[in-house]
Design an enzyme around this catalytic site. Structure first.
Site, short mmCIF file in Angstrom:
data_model
loop_
_atom_site.label_atom_id
_atom_site.label_comp_id
_atom_site.label_asym_id
_atom_site.label_seq_id
_atom_site.Cartn_x
_atom_site.Cartn_y
_atom_site.Cartn_z
N THR A 7 70.37 101.68 35.92
CA THR A 7 69.25 102.23 36.68
C THR A 7 69.79 102.91 37.93
OG1 THR A 7 67.12 101.72 37.74
CG2 THR A 7 68.88 100.15 38.08
N ARG A 8 69.02 103.85 38.47
CA ARG A 8 69.36 104.42 39.78
C ARG A 8 68.43 103.88 40.86
NH1 ARG A 8 72.75 108.43 37.80
NH2 ARG A 8 72.12 109.15 35.75
N ASP A 67 63.75 96.86 29.94
CA ASP A 67 62.57 97.67 29.69
C ASP A 67 61.37 96.76 29.86
OD1 ASP A 67 61.43 100.20 29.14
OD2 ASP A 67 60.93 99.54 27.12
N PHE A 150 54.64 98.50 42.19
CA PHE A 150 54.53 99.84 41.61
C PHE A 150 53.83 99.69 40.27
CE2 PHE A 150 57.75 99.46 38.27
CZ PHE A 150 58.43 98.34 38.70
N TYR A 152 51.39 99.21 37.43
CA TYR A 152 50.04 98.64 37.28
C TYR A 152 49.79 97.47 38.24
CZ TYR A 152 50.16 101.50 33.08
OH TYR A 152 50.27 102.56 32.20
N ASP A 153 50.72 97.18 39.15
CA ASP A 153 50.56 96.04 40.05
C ASP A 153 49.20 95.98 40.76
OD1 ASP A 153 52.95 94.64 39.62
OD2 ASP A 153 54.07 95.85 41.05
N LYS A 173 56.73 88.00 44.38
CA LYS A 173 56.67 88.65 43.07
C LYS A 173 57.94 88.35 42.26
CE LYS A 173 56.23 93.01 40.68
NZ LYS A 173 56.40 94.46 40.78
N ARG A 179 60.15 90.53 35.18
CA ARG A 179 61.53 91.00 35.38
C ARG A 179 62.41 89.89 35.94
NH1 ARG A 179 63.85 95.47 36.11
NH2 ARG A 179 64.52 94.85 38.18
#
Lengths: 198, 198
Positions: A7-8, A67, A150, A152-153, A173, A179
């Site tokens: 990821t970036r 993902d 970010f 649908y939070d 969170k 995650r």
């Protein structure tokens, strides 16, 4: 030992550093020559593996990818792997939320159960792979609340709470998120494979 | 014997007249006092029964209703019962197709399998009900073709054909369609219940 997170996103890198203590976690920004992988998979696991395997091979280092998405029960688990592009454009968070709320407009409140899901994958340059999954059950609300997070939070309330995941602090969170759960489940697998070589 | 078809769509009424030969099929236009039923169900059967039961009760006559939609495999069977409002607005056929094609934009062609499904329901004023289902398997294409039909017909190719359902004549479509199949499966049930009283 060095591990590439596919990821970036600096927030994701910092999160994995906290969870995979003792490893040198680097992001894709250290590998500008590696191209983004198109997520052609139709499951979280397929997409996580696609990304981890491609990056491990290109970087010649162990790679971790994930993902994630929101699975709404009355939509048979969709948006799912299509969460970030539900409205047809990648990463259009506001349009994605607007569309989802319109789609379930006639669905009674008590049927708006949903869960966040994440698959975290580890791939070695040899092609060997491992996966771990994490979920966060809850339900949808019809009006946005909260400024954190970010995706649908702002419309997702975890079971056992009255706040949306966008109203939780980043630390709160992390502790319960899909995650966080997937990465914490992957951590001992990473240690086992890379440190003990089992 | 009179049967109310819970629709104001003249094409649907004509189609059911052809299939339920020997019955006097009338549409909701003969019952202007009956209000439209909101489709709060999350399955085709629930919505078909909601409509048939409400109309049978309000009209005091046997009523037939159907609910239909397009089920895309990589979307776990969605749009499904949300087919007519996939883009968030009821009956926005073009917007619904645009959205669906954008959502599956990264999905490989060979995974674009789908099927049309229909549940047809019969309800008596007594509350007794029967249902029958019909499906039409096929796959999606990424460019519209054909001017017949409605909904997702321009992007759906039935298995065994090379034309979209929007390129079939109305008679050809009736013969194989999910709605045709569901109504033909319901016909003997209607006869049995209303004529022989079984």
């Amino acid at each position: 030992m060095k591990i590439v997170l596919a990821t970036r996103n600096k927030g994701k890198i910092a999160e994995l550093r906290r969870i995979l203590d003792g490893f040198d976690i680097v992001g894709l920004e250290e590998f500008p020559e590696i191209e983004d992988v198109v997520e052609t998979g139709v499951t979280f696991e397929e997409n996580a593996l696609l990304k981890a395997v491609a990056v491990a091979k290109a970087a010649g280092l162990p790679a971790v990818a994930d993902d994630s998405g929101l699975c709404v029960d009355v939509l048979n688990g969709m948006p799912g792997v299509f969460s970030a592009r539900w409205s047809g454009r990648h990463g259009a968070d506001e349009a994605n939320i607007d569309l989802l709320l319109a789609q379930v407009g006639d669905v009674p409140d008590h049927l708006l159960t949903a869960y966040f899901a994440c698959c975290a994958a580890l791939a070695l340059p040899t092609g060997e792979t491992r996966v771990a999954v994490g979920t966060l059950p809850g339900s949808l609300i019809r009006e946005r609340r909260g400024a954190h997070g970010f995706g649908y939070d702002p419309i997702f309330v975890p079971d056992g709470d009255v706040r949306t995941t966008a109203e939780l602090s980043p630390g709160e969170k992390d502790a319960i998120s899909h995650r966080g759960r997937a990465f914490r489940a992957l951590a001992p697998i990473v240690t086992e494979l890379l440190v003990t070589g089992a």
